[in-house]
Structure formats: structure tokens, C-alpha cells
Design a protein around this motif. Structure first.
Motif, PDB file in Angstrom:
ATOM      1  N   HIS A  84     -31.908  81.911  -2.362  1.00 26.52           N
ATOM      2  CA  HIS A  84     -31.449  80.524  -2.137  1.00 26.52           C
ATOM      3  C   HIS A  84     -31.069  80.369  -0.669  1.00 26.52           C
ATOM      4  O   HIS A  84     -29.999  80.809  -0.248  1.00 26.52           O
ATOM      5  CB  HIS A  84     -30.244  80.236  -3.051  1.00 26.52           C
ATOM      6  N   HIS A  86     -31.634  77.559   2.954  1.00 24.66           N
ATOM      7  CA  HIS A  86     -32.153  76.319   3.573  1.00 24.66           C
ATOM      8  C   HIS A  86     -32.349  76.653   5.051  1.00 24.66           C
ATOM      9  O   HIS A  86     -31.819  75.981   5.916  1.00 24.66           O
ATOM     10  CB  HIS A  86     -31.147  75.181   3.473  1.00 24.66           C
ATOM     11  N   HIS A 254     -29.341  73.098  -7.933  1.00 30.97           N
ATOM     12  CA  HIS A 254     -28.007  73.154  -7.318  1.00 30.97           C
ATOM     13  C   HIS A 254     -27.066  72.517  -8.336  1.00 30.97           C
ATOM     14  O   HIS A 254     -27.158  71.308  -8.588  1.00 30.97           O
ATOM     15  CB  HIS A 254     -27.953  72.293  -6.057  1.00 30.97           C
ATOM     16  N   HIS A 277     -24.878  77.994  -7.344  1.00 28.52           N
ATOM     17  CA  HIS A 277     -23.527  77.552  -6.913  1.00 28.52           C
ATOM     18  C   HIS A 277     -22.514  77.894  -8.006  1.00 28.52           C
ATOM     19  O   HIS A 277     -21.834  78.891  -7.933  1.00 28.52           O
ATOM     20  CB  HIS A 277     -23.443  76.053  -6.566  1.00 28.52           C
ATOM     21  N   ASP A 328     -27.444  81.233   0.688  1.00 26.75           N
ATOM     22  CA  ASP A 328     -27.395  79.771   0.893  1.00 26.75           C
ATOM     23  C   ASP A 328     -27.518  79.421   2.381  1.00 26.75           C
ATOM     24  O   ASP A 328     -27.089  78.344   2.790  1.00 26.75           O
ATOM     25  CB  ASP A 328     -26.088  79.194   0.313  1.00 26.75           C
TER      26      ASP A 328
HETATM   27 FE    FE Z   1     -28.047  75.315  -1.265  1.00 28.07          FE
END
Ligand code: FE
Ligand code: NIG
Length: 431
Positions: A84, A86, A254, A277, A328
């Protein structure tokens, strides 16, 4: 090409019979071999075992030349799998970080035009080429930090063209680095300003235009939705997932970062590969996950960075669930892709044992990106993604020494990687 690593003080996370994930109490077990060897043939793990059983003639050394590395005093781990991130984004958001220190919440920052929309504006102004180069700095950084497989999401585009731009960058990364890369379409990351009063119209755009365009170029493996308070509802999520599934995209959600959003339930309903999460997870969410194929994936870096409550990892593991962890890596809630630090946070904040965090960042995190048949452990036939540590006294020392770089040699797809120090980003943050 053959590569033999010998005199390994301890070879961590070996499997004779590979499993696709590890659940509950089994998470506190690791198949380690002391005083071991590892033999790699081209890009695949060919054999491993105790040094006393190393028989050079029996190794089946098919290819020459044979390179030999000595790992005396050092440990060998399977590379981290980070399911996970970004990490394709433009610039940085340290001014928001200062706002948070002054007392603003993540949601307040988002309401003031900061947050995801701030990154979307930046990304819009950045060329595809520049975006690729900025992202490659982060890729090279995580390689030096021991990551061997990574999932990367879109979601800072939020228009058809910019989402496609992000995913083309992910594709280019996939083609130009030795990491295993999975791509996720996250058009439903935030509602763009233009659709603030009409969120459903933006959902229509995702369904009618973005998903068909992304899949016609084969730019994504997975589809994700930020199903949480102030972002997308359970109904929006269902509509998007149903269309994604129709186009062959596997869901990853998410969920439950800001509230008990129903994200876990909707994820399980659509057989999501992972729900991620989970800072707000109660008995109902745990009950839904039990018996499902969905991997609960915890992101302790973002809970730490945003000062959110920690997800109840102990309760999940005690209930028999598997747990994976990811970085993340993103500019707003977790500007770090350091999976060793994620292990430390798992131990310190989530009260997970060192063995449990190792399972959570290797085999279970490989599962959360559909890679556990080929990655996430030392097993014959798996891709040869491993790292050799510096001299350390035990595997527990890895999460314990939370600020030290203990990785000495990185091997990806059977090749020793030359690790150069990463170049820092050039431009200063602006709001
Ligand atoms: Fe995320
Ligand atoms: O996973 N929660 C939503 N998305 C990201 C944060 C993205 C951002 O703030 O830029 C996350 O934490």
C-alpha cells in the motif's frame, strides 16, 4: 548465473511447504535456519539449508560462473513486500505537517484545500516525465531500505487525464526498476473541488469514463476507494467496486481510518484482497473479517504521523486473523517508505511480536498484493528477492534498533543491486 550466499548466521522466514498467508497464533512462528546457505539460480531461489548440508556437487549448479558471497555474522531476510503506497506524487507537503503540529486535523487541512487536493493540483502542473523522475528517487530509496515488491496507487489525478498520467508513470516504473510493481486505480481518493456539491457525478465519471480508459490500456491490477467519513460512502464504494470487478480489477479498500465507515464490511462483501488502515475497528469488523479471504492491512506509519488511534492488531491476531503491514508512503499521512520502521512501529505501537511483524511485512503483505505464491518468503522456486543485513545479534534487533540502517546488500531477481544514496527532492513545499 548462480549466486551462493554461505555462512549466513541466520536465514530468516524459510518455508519448505509455502503458505499463501499466516493467521493468528501461527504469526508468532518463523522458519529460521542458523548457519545456513542460500543458492540462487538466475532470478529464482533454487535451494537453501544448513551449511553442514551444503554439497556443492549436489547443488545442481547448472550455470556458470558461480558468484559466492560470504554472510558470516549476518542475517538474510526475504525482501519486504509493501502492499500500500501512493509514492507517485509531485513535491511534498511539509507545510501541512507544520499545520498539524499547530493543531489542525487531517480533515481540517483537507477542508482548507490542502491534503489530497493540494497534491492533485501539484500533480496536474507536473509533466509525466518530471513525475516519473521524482517517483524514481523514492523507488531507489525503498530499494536501499529492503523493499522488493511494491503496490502503487493513482489518486492524485482525480481527472481522467491525470489519473491516466499517474498510472502511465507506474507502468514506466514497472518497466525500469527491478522491483515487482502492482498498480492500483484510486480515482475515488477525494472528491475534486468541481464536484463538491455533486459527489455522485464524480462517481459517475469514475464508472463511465475512468475505469474503461484505465483498463483498456491495462494500467491497473487493482481498484481502491477511500471509503470513509467526508470522502466516499458505502453506496459509492459498491457502485465503483461492481464496475471495477466487471472490468477485471480486484478490490482493495481504504477503510475505517477516520470513522467506523462500513468500509470493512463492503470490502469483504466484494471479496477485496485487502482492507487497509483500520484504525477504527471494533468487534463487528473483526467478525466480518473472520472466515473471509480479505487481508487486514495496517499502516502504523500513518497512524503514528497523524496521531490517530492505533488499529487493534493484538485483538485481530488473537481472534485468529492474519495481519499485513504496509508503509502507505505518501506526502500527506506517511512520507516514508521505510518498512523496517513499519516493523518497529508494529512492535512498539501495535504490541506485535518481532516474529509477527516479520510475517506481516513479508508473506502476509505479499498476499495483500496477490504475490504470495512468488514472493514473501525464502522458498524453492520463489523469486530471489532477499537482503543481507549488517552484522546483528538477532532478528529481533531489526525492529528494536528502529533508527539504524542495518541493510548491507540488496538482491533483487537474483542480482546484487548497487545501492547509491538517494538524491533529496529539489523544490521547497508551497501551499
Ligand atoms: Fe493510503
Ligand atoms: O492512505 N487516507 C487516504 N489516503 C492516504 C493519504 C493521502 C494524502 O494525504 O495525500 C492514506 O493515508
Amino acid at each position: 548465473m548462480g549466486l551462493l550466499i554461505r555462512n549466513i548466521r541466520c536465514l530468516v522466514q524459510t518455508e519448505d511447504i509455502p503458505q499463501i498467508k499466516v493467521c493468528g497464533q501461527k504469526m508468532s512462528k518463523l522458519g529460521n535456519i542458523e548457519d545456513a546457505f542460500l543458492y540462487i539460480e538466475n532470478d529464482v531461489i533454487s535451494d537453501f539449508g544448513a551449511m553442514k548440508d551444503l554439497d556443492m556437487s549436489g547443488l545442481g549448479v547448472k550455470s556458470q560462473p558461480l558468484r559466492i558471497l560470504d554472510a558470516s555474522g549476518r542475517f538474510v531476510f526475504p525482501s519486504f513486500c509493501d502492499p500500500h503506497t501512493h509514492l507517485v506524487y509531485s513535491g511534498s507537503r511539509e507545510l501541512e505537517y507544520t499545520g498539524k503540529i499547530r493543531g489542525l486535523s487531517y480533515e481540517e487541512i483537507a477542508k482548507r484545500g490542502g491534503g489530497i487536493l493540494n497534491s492533485a493540483k501539484r500533480l496536474h502542473e507536473t509533466s509525466e516525465n518530471d513525475l516519473f523522475h521524482q517517483s524514481m528517487i523514492r523507488i531507489n530509496e525503498i530499494i536501499t531500505l529492503g523493499t522488493g515488491a511494491v503496490e502503487i496507487k493513482s489518486g492524485y489525478g482525480l481527472t481522467l487525464n491525470d489519473e491516466i498520467k499517474m498510472l502511465r508513470v507506474v507502468k514506466r516504473i514497472k518497466e525500469s526498476c527491478p522491483l515487482e510493481v502492482k498498480a492500483t486505480f484510486l480515482g475515488a481518493h477525494a472528491v475534486p473541488e468541481k464536484y463538491k456539491q455533486n459527489r455522485e457525478e464524480y462517481v459517475d465519471l469514475i464508472i463511465n469514463e475512468m475505469i474503461p480508459a484505465v483498463t483498456s490500456e491495462e494500467l491497473a491490477d487493482f481498484i481502491d476507494v477511500f471509503c470513509d467519513r467526508g470522502f466516499f460512502t458505502v453506496d459509492d464504494t459498491e457502485r465503483i467496486l461492481m464496475t471495477g470487478l466487471k472490468y477485471g480489477l480486484t478490490p482493495k479498500i481504504h477503510a475505517n481510518e477516520l470513522d467506523y465507515s462500513g468500509g470493512v464490511q463492503v470490502g469483504v462483501k466484494y471479496n477485496a484482497l485487502s482492507v487497509d488502515h483500520l484504525e477504527r475497528t471494533g468487534d463487528e469488523e473483526i467478525d466480518v473479517l473472520i472466515g473471509s479471504e480479505t487481508m487486514p492491512t495496517l499502516l502504523p506509519g500513518s497512524a503514528f504521523f497523524l496521531g490517530l488511534p492505533d488499529p487493534p492488531a493484538r485483538k485481530m491476531i488473537n481472534a485468529g486473523l492474519p495481519v499485513a503491514m504496509a508503509s502507505d508512503y505518501n506526502p500527506g499521512s506517511s512520507p516514508s517508505g521505510n518498512m523496517k520502521l513499519v516493523m518497529s512501529l508494529g512492535c512498539i505501537r501495535l504490541r506485535m511480536l518481532p516474529e509477527e511483524v516479520i510475517n506481516a511485512v513479508t508473506i502476509n503483505s505479499a498476499y495483500a498484493m496477490n504475490l504470495s505464491e512468488t514472493h514473501g518468503s525464502i522458498a524453492r522456486g520463489k523469486v530471489a528477492n532477499v537482503f543481507i543485513t549488517k552484522e546483528i545479534p538477532s532478528y529481533e534487533f531489526m525492529p528494536y534498533a528502529y533508527g539504524s540502517n542495518l541493510i548491507d546488500t540488496v538482491i533483487l531477481k537474483g542480482k546484487v543491486i548497487d545501492i547509491d544514496p538517494p538524491t533529496p527532492p529539489a523544490s521547497r513545499d508551497r501551499l
